[in-house]
Design a protein around this motif. Structure first.
Motif, PDB file in Angstrom:
ATOM      1  N   ALA A  24       0.746  -1.099  -0.035  1.00  0.00           N
ATOM      2  CA  ALA A  24      -0.026   0.045   0.101  1.00  0.00           C
ATOM      3  C   ALA A  24       0.826   1.241   0.245  1.00  0.00           C
ATOM      4  CB  ALA A  24      -0.839   0.038   1.319  1.00  0.00           C
ATOM      5  N   GLU A  25       0.267   2.276  -0.537  1.00  0.00           N
ATOM      6  CA  GLU A  25       1.001   3.696  -0.700  1.00  0.00           C
ATOM      7  C   GLU A  25       0.601   4.672   0.403  1.00  0.00           C
ATOM      8  OE1 GLU A  25       3.546   6.462  -2.551  1.00  0.00           O
ATOM      9  OE2 GLU A  25       3.403   4.532  -2.188  1.00  0.00           O
ATOM     10  N   ASP A  80       8.265   9.884  -3.397  1.00  0.00           N
ATOM     11  CA  ASP A  80       9.529   9.461  -4.017  1.00  0.00           C
ATOM     12  C   ASP A  80      10.551   9.083  -2.679  1.00  0.00           C
ATOM     13  OD1 ASP A  80      10.178  11.805  -2.737  1.00  0.00           O
ATOM     14  OD2 ASP A  80      11.039  12.700  -4.588  1.00  0.00           O
ATOM     15  N   ALA A  81       9.739   8.688  -1.834  1.00  0.00           N
ATOM     16  CA  ALA A  81      10.575   8.079  -0.306  1.00  0.00           C
ATOM     17  C   ALA A  81      11.187   6.772  -0.881  1.00  0.00           C
ATOM     18  CB  ALA A  81       9.661   8.182   0.859  1.00  0.00           C
ATOM     19  N   ARG A  87      10.291   3.094   3.589  1.00  0.00           N
ATOM     20  CA  ARG A  87       9.089   2.360   3.807  1.00  0.00           C
ATOM     21  C   ARG A  87       9.408   1.143   4.788  1.00  0.00           C
ATOM     22  NH1 ARG A  87       4.684   1.398   0.322  1.00  0.00           N
ATOM     23  NH2 ARG A  87       5.852   2.933  -0.997  1.00  0.00           N
ATOM     24  N   LEU A  88      10.610   0.394   4.655  1.00  0.00           N
ATOM     25  CA  LEU A  88      10.938  -0.528   5.689  1.00  0.00           C
ATOM     26  C   LEU A  88      11.080  -0.361   7.023  1.00  0.00           C
ATOM     27  CD1 LEU A  88      11.899  -3.631   4.736  1.00  0.00           C
ATOM     28  CD2 LEU A  88      14.048  -2.922   4.874  1.00  0.00           C
TER      29      LEU A  88
END
Length: 288
Positions: A84-85, A257-258, A263-264
């Motif tokens: 998911a974003e 644009d991360a 995210r991890l």
């Protein structure tokens, strides 16, 4: 031509049903028609899909829209939600951004899977995350022989094996002790599950390689091939599974644009206390 965006949501959860209503209202205010998988008309193309749920719903949406090749924007209504974003508070915002075309597209690799029965008959399928070969009888080991690029590698008893994409490296393969692969790694990850062998470590091969796993005839149990945790094929002793890098990709809509590192850290709540990268960078700039 009418613009249409598909909404994919779990109909059995009250929160996703409510989120779907919010999404429909936001799309309508943006002048875009919404539809579901049940009422999508073949004469009205769909330009994108808004997916409300966890990773399971994202995988379902990927299979649902495979032939259309449209970008999928996920809003996490579950737990980890790696695919998911955005998060659940961003439903209206997600719908508006999707309607305005304000997103980038990231392509993810897939798996092409061929399941060959002992009589030589074959079935083909695909997966975004992984293909898992599991023992049918939990009280006994599954005996397998592993092959890479047409050459035998090893044979052992195990609970099963996982062949995953980089996307699937943070799912079943990760829980089995495999490494995390960044999404831009085009390759296949192989992870044995509780293998009784000296050489039974995770392996990573390039996109042109092919893994094959055979359930050897002496195996006291048959196996199941499970694709993305949902679709299942039986695999009797003497059967074979061939897994190669997929010919098609899944397209994910991204609004940030991360890097994947962020995210991890966010999804796994990783501790980053003590990191001074930003501070060192500022000091270096001031010295210049």
């Amino acid at each position: 031509m009418t613009r249409r965006i598909l909404i994919v949501a779990n109909p059995h959860r009250a929160d996703t049903v409510a989120a779907a209503s919010v999404a429909r209202a936001a799309l309508t205010s943006a002048g875009v028609e919404s539809c579901t998988a049940f009422d999508a008309a073949v004469d009205a193309p769909i330009e994108a899909a808004l997916v409300l749920g966890g990773d399971g719903t994202m995988l379902h949406a990927a299979h649902l829209t495979r032939d259309a090749g449209i970008p999928l924007l996920g809003v996490n209504m579950g737990h980890v939600g790696f695919l998911a974003e955005l998060e659940r508070d961003d439903v209206a915002h997600a719908a508006q951004r999707l309607a305005s075309g304000d997103y980038e597209v990231e392509e993810r690799g897939t798996l092409d899977v061929t399941v060959i029965a002992p009589d030589g008959s074959a079935e083909t399928a695909w997966a975004l995350n992984e293909a898992t070969i599991e023992r049918a009888n939990p009280r006994t080991m599954l005996e397998v022989a592993v092959e890479v690029d047409g050459r035998p590698l090893s044979s052992f008893g195990c609970d099963g094996v996982v062949v995953a994409t980089a996307t699937g490296s943070t799912a079943h393969a990760f829980s089995g002790g495999g490494p995390v692969l960044w999404p831009n790694v085009d390759g296949l990850l192989f992870v044995p599950l509780a293998a009784h062998a000296l050489f039974a470590r995770p392996l990573v091969v390039g996109p042109d390689s092919v893994f094959a796993v055979e359930v050897v005839e002496r195996s006291s149990t048959s196996g199941h091939v499970v694709l993305d945790g949902s679709r299942t094929f039986d695999l009797a002793p003497g059967g074979r599974v061939e897994v190669r890098y997929g010919s098609e990709r899944v397209r994910l809509a991204r609004m940030s644009d991360a890097p994947f590192t962020e995210r991890l850290v966010r999804k796994f709540h990783l501790p980053t206390t003590g990191w001074r990268g930003d501070g060192h960078a500022r000091v270096h700039e001031e010295e210049r």
